[in-house]
Scaffold this motif. Sequence first.
Motif, PDB file in Angstrom:
ATOM      1  N   UNK A 146      11.498   4.449  -2.530  1.00  0.00           N
ATOM      2  CA  UNK A 146      11.715   3.012  -2.366  1.00  0.00           C
ATOM      3  C   UNK A 146      10.341   2.332  -2.395  1.00  0.00           C
ATOM      4  N   UNK A 147       9.787   2.228  -3.610  1.00  0.00           N
ATOM      5  CA  UNK A 147       8.413   1.797  -3.792  1.00  0.00           C
ATOM      6  C   UNK A 147       8.186   0.366  -3.303  1.00  0.00           C
ATOM      7  N   UNK A 148       9.142  -0.522  -3.569  1.00  0.00           N
ATOM      8  CA  UNK A 148       8.952  -1.914  -3.169  1.00  0.00           C
ATOM      9  C   UNK A 148       8.796  -2.040  -1.658  1.00  0.00           C
ATOM     10  N   UNK A 149       9.633  -1.296  -0.926  1.00  0.00           N
ATOM     11  CA  UNK A 149       9.549  -1.335   0.543  1.00  0.00           C
ATOM     12  C   UNK A 149       8.238  -0.709   1.014  1.00  0.00           C
ATOM     13  N   UNK A 150       7.843   0.374   0.345  1.00  0.00           N
ATOM     14  CA  UNK A 150       6.571   1.025   0.685  1.00  0.00           C
ATOM     15  C   UNK A 150       5.412   0.061   0.475  1.00  0.00           C
ATOM     16  N   UNK A 151       5.437  -0.677  -0.619  1.00  0.00           N
ATOM     17  CA  UNK A 151       4.359  -1.631  -0.920  1.00  0.00           C
ATOM     18  C   UNK A 151       4.246  -2.683   0.182  1.00  0.00           C
ATOM     19  N   UNK A 152       5.368  -3.158   0.697  1.00  0.00           N
ATOM     20  CA  UNK A 152       5.338  -4.160   1.766  1.00  0.00           C
ATOM     21  C   UNK A 152       4.635  -3.621   3.011  1.00  0.00           C
ATOM     22  N   UNK A 153       4.941  -2.367   3.368  1.00  0.00           N
ATOM     23  CA  UNK A 153       4.297  -1.775   4.554  1.00  0.00           C
ATOM     24  C   UNK A 153       2.806  -1.553   4.307  1.00  0.00           C
ATOM     25  N   UNK A 154       2.430  -1.107   3.089  1.00  0.00           N
ATOM     26  CA  UNK A 154       1.008  -0.920   2.784  1.00  0.00           C
ATOM     27  C   UNK A 154       0.266  -2.250   2.875  1.00  0.00           C
ATOM     28  N   UNK A 155       0.893  -3.335   2.416  1.00  0.00           N
ATOM     29  CA  UNK A 155       0.255  -4.651   2.480  1.00  0.00           C
ATOM     30  C   UNK A 155       0.090  -5.111   3.932  1.00  0.00           C
ATOM     31  N   UNK A 156       1.111  -4.834   4.766  1.00  0.00           N
ATOM     32  CA  UNK A 156       0.998  -5.196   6.192  1.00  0.00           C
ATOM     33  C   UNK A 156      -0.124  -4.412   6.859  1.00  0.00           C
ATOM     34  N   UNK A 157      -0.213  -3.117   6.540  1.00  0.00           N
ATOM     35  CA  UNK A 157      -1.290  -2.293   7.098  1.00  0.00           C
ATOM     36  C   UNK A 157      -2.649  -2.799   6.634  1.00  0.00           C
ATOM     37  N   UNK A 158      -2.745  -3.174   5.358  1.00  0.00           N
ATOM     38  CA  UNK A 158      -3.995  -3.709   4.816  1.00  0.00           C
ATOM     39  C   UNK A 158      -4.413  -4.976   5.561  1.00  0.00           C
ATOM     40  N   UNK A 159      -3.446  -5.848   5.833  1.00  0.00           N
ATOM     41  CA  UNK A 159      -3.757  -7.100   6.531  1.00  0.00           C
ATOM     42  C   UNK A 159      -4.333  -6.831   7.921  1.00  0.00           C
ATOM     43  N   UNK A 160      -3.765  -5.867   8.627  1.00  0.00           N
ATOM     44  CA  UNK A 160      -4.273  -5.535   9.971  1.00  0.00           C
ATOM     45  C   UNK A 160      -5.666  -4.926   9.874  1.00  0.00           C
ATOM     46  N   UNK A 161      -5.877  -4.028   8.901  1.00  0.00           N
ATOM     47  CA  UNK A 161      -7.195  -3.419   8.722  1.00  0.00           C
ATOM     48  C   UNK A 161      -8.247  -4.462   8.369  1.00  0.00           C
ATOM     49  N   UNK A 162      -7.861  -5.460   7.562  1.00  0.00           N
ATOM     50  CA  UNK A 162      -8.795  -6.545   7.236  1.00  0.00           C
ATOM     51  C   UNK A 162      -9.110  -7.373   8.477  1.00  0.00           C
ATOM     52  N   UNK A 163      -8.111  -7.568   9.320  1.00  0.00           N
ATOM     53  CA  UNK A 163      -8.291  -8.367  10.537  1.00  0.00           C
ATOM     54  C   UNK A 163      -9.282  -7.707  11.493  1.00  0.00           C
ATOM     55  N   UNK A 164      -9.200  -6.388  11.612  1.00  0.00           N
ATOM     56  CA  UNK A 164     -10.099  -5.671  12.538  1.00  0.00           C
ATOM     57  C   UNK A 164     -11.343  -5.150  11.825  1.00  0.00           C
ATOM     58  N   UNK A 165     -11.486  -5.510  10.526  1.00  0.00           N
ATOM     59  CA  UNK A 165     -12.645  -5.115   9.721  1.00  0.00           C
ATOM     60  C   UNK A 165     -12.840  -3.591   9.744  1.00  0.00           C
TER      61      UNK A 165
END
Length: 649
Positions: free
Chosen positions: A221-240
């Motif tokens: 389920x690639x589309x759902x996986x992509x959404x979670x990867x994007x959410x994880x990326x946003x948090x990682x960007x927030x905490x640098x």
Amino acid sequence: MSIKGVCCLCLLLLGIGFEGVAQDSLRVYRRLDSIRQLPDDTGKVALLIKKGKSNARYFDSSGTENLFWQEAVRVSQLLKYPRGLSLAYNELGTNKRNKSQYIIAADYHEKAIRQAEETNDTVLLAFALNNAGVDNRRMDKLQQAFDYHLRALALAESIHDTRNICVATNSIGNIQLTTENYGEAITHFNRALQLEEDSKNQLGVAINLANLGYAWQGLHQEERAIQYFKQSLAVNQKIDNPTGMAICYNALGAAYKEVKDYGTAMEYLEKALVVNDKVEDKVHVAESYLNIGKLLGAQGRHEAARQYIQRSIEVSTYWNFKSMLMEAYKALAVDYKSSGDFRKSLEATEKSLLYKDSIVDEKSAMVLAQMQAIYEVDRKNMQIRNLEHDKMVNLLRTKRNVVITITLGAFLLMAIVGGFFYIRHRNLEANKQTLQLELRSLRSQMNPHFIFNSLSSIHRYIWSNSQEEASDYLTKFSRLMRLILDNTQHTFVTLNKELESLRLYLDLESLRCNGIFEFAIRVSPDINEEEVLIPPMILQPYVENAIWHGLVHKQAGQGALDISIVLKKRSLVCTVTDNGIGRKKAMAIKERKGRVHTSVGMKVTEGRIDLIRKINNKEANVQVQDLEDEAGQPLGTSVVITLPAEFIF
């Protein structure tokens, strides 16, 4: 600048570097010496553990053991302080795990568990169990890892310890992810995510979001996986967090490649290359180049694909990333094959296999090196305990001599008579000690012989690429080594400990011989195995002889080995019976092979039994009987070992 000037500048910088290292070393050792001057107490242990953490980078860079933590272990042992031991062992184990020395790490964390169990500190015990679970997961021992984390989870939930609940839940999810049980993995990652959000631990949130992405990707389920990867990326960007960002960019690139959105995939992989400059671990750079190469290859742009794969190879070669080199050459082989260049595809495949073989060889060498390190640490600990025991004995002897001197001064007449008997008694004791020293010498000859045979078996499994059998064999062998180290420090051990090591040995030999024989150990019901004493490793040579000279050469039928132990009056009678080919045929086989010699273990054990008879002035002997049927055909061999019965009480 001239070449001479450049050389001078390099030498100056090098000298400054060496001076800095020397100053760091001097500073660390001065700090350690100042702490050693403090009185031995629990506060000193806590300080040593704290300083071990703050100076860990120095010891890691110098390639030496962390002396602060080693000293914390020594002081805790002296104080009989299990909490301090557990904390120190946890730090040592985690440090070894970070260096990929997983076997040593697991050994330290198992010690931490045992010490934590004595403290009744549930948080500390759950922490040690989670550590042991991670070690086993890194070694792909998933069932053991699952058991450790499940036990940690139950303890943490009983006291509402959120931190250990999060670690255990996330780890169980990773185990389920590895075993492709994606539904269960998602359930555990969601629970861990909720706990991390409640605790406001942003790093934990980012990790679990990414894990959820991998789980949904496993379900295609690639589309759902992509959404979670994007959410994880946003948090990682927030905490640098550059490392987390690099991982997410690579994951997104791979996911978009799967849905054939090649343009978006390339955008994320190029972003990964940019952020990789901020990450110390350059394996992410090699991974990004490799992913771009695979992406270009999927689009049929083979020339550009090979250029990026080659960049990945260059980075991996410089940093010696052998696993990445194996994958890069494998991808290169696929790309050449898809473009019809089969010769170059074969060359790349051969290089990939070479790195794969090199990785396997390194792992095998690492396993043996770690086993040797564990053995050396345990041996040194045993020596320290023996020295402390000898020191106490000498102190007691000194006190006894003072009492004797005072008594002799008060009773002069009795001293003359007593002196005569004392001298006579001393001579007898000296003779007895001499015999005991000879007995210890014989034991020290037998143990290396037995260990050498076991290591030969492990070597055979490793070279035959039987990884699971080798892992199982190594686990049992390490347990057996621990028992041997414990048992052979004493002249006598309890019967249950001796039989435990014998069963482990028979399990190992059964694995080694592919199950060609069955064994049974029968103890008379009137024997209490925890009260009866027996010399350590006294039966093993006869059992070994029965297997390798009787049962291994048996042509027809299942081999059988029977060990019975009974108590007759004041004697312990041990009988080892096999249904092998008998001594005559075994000797004939030896003669044909040109290897006629006396078994070292048998010869040493006969000497031990002879010394036991001399020391105790009691019956102790060995009788060997050939078993035959009515027609005189061999049915096997029976060995009866008679020893004086010794009891704890």
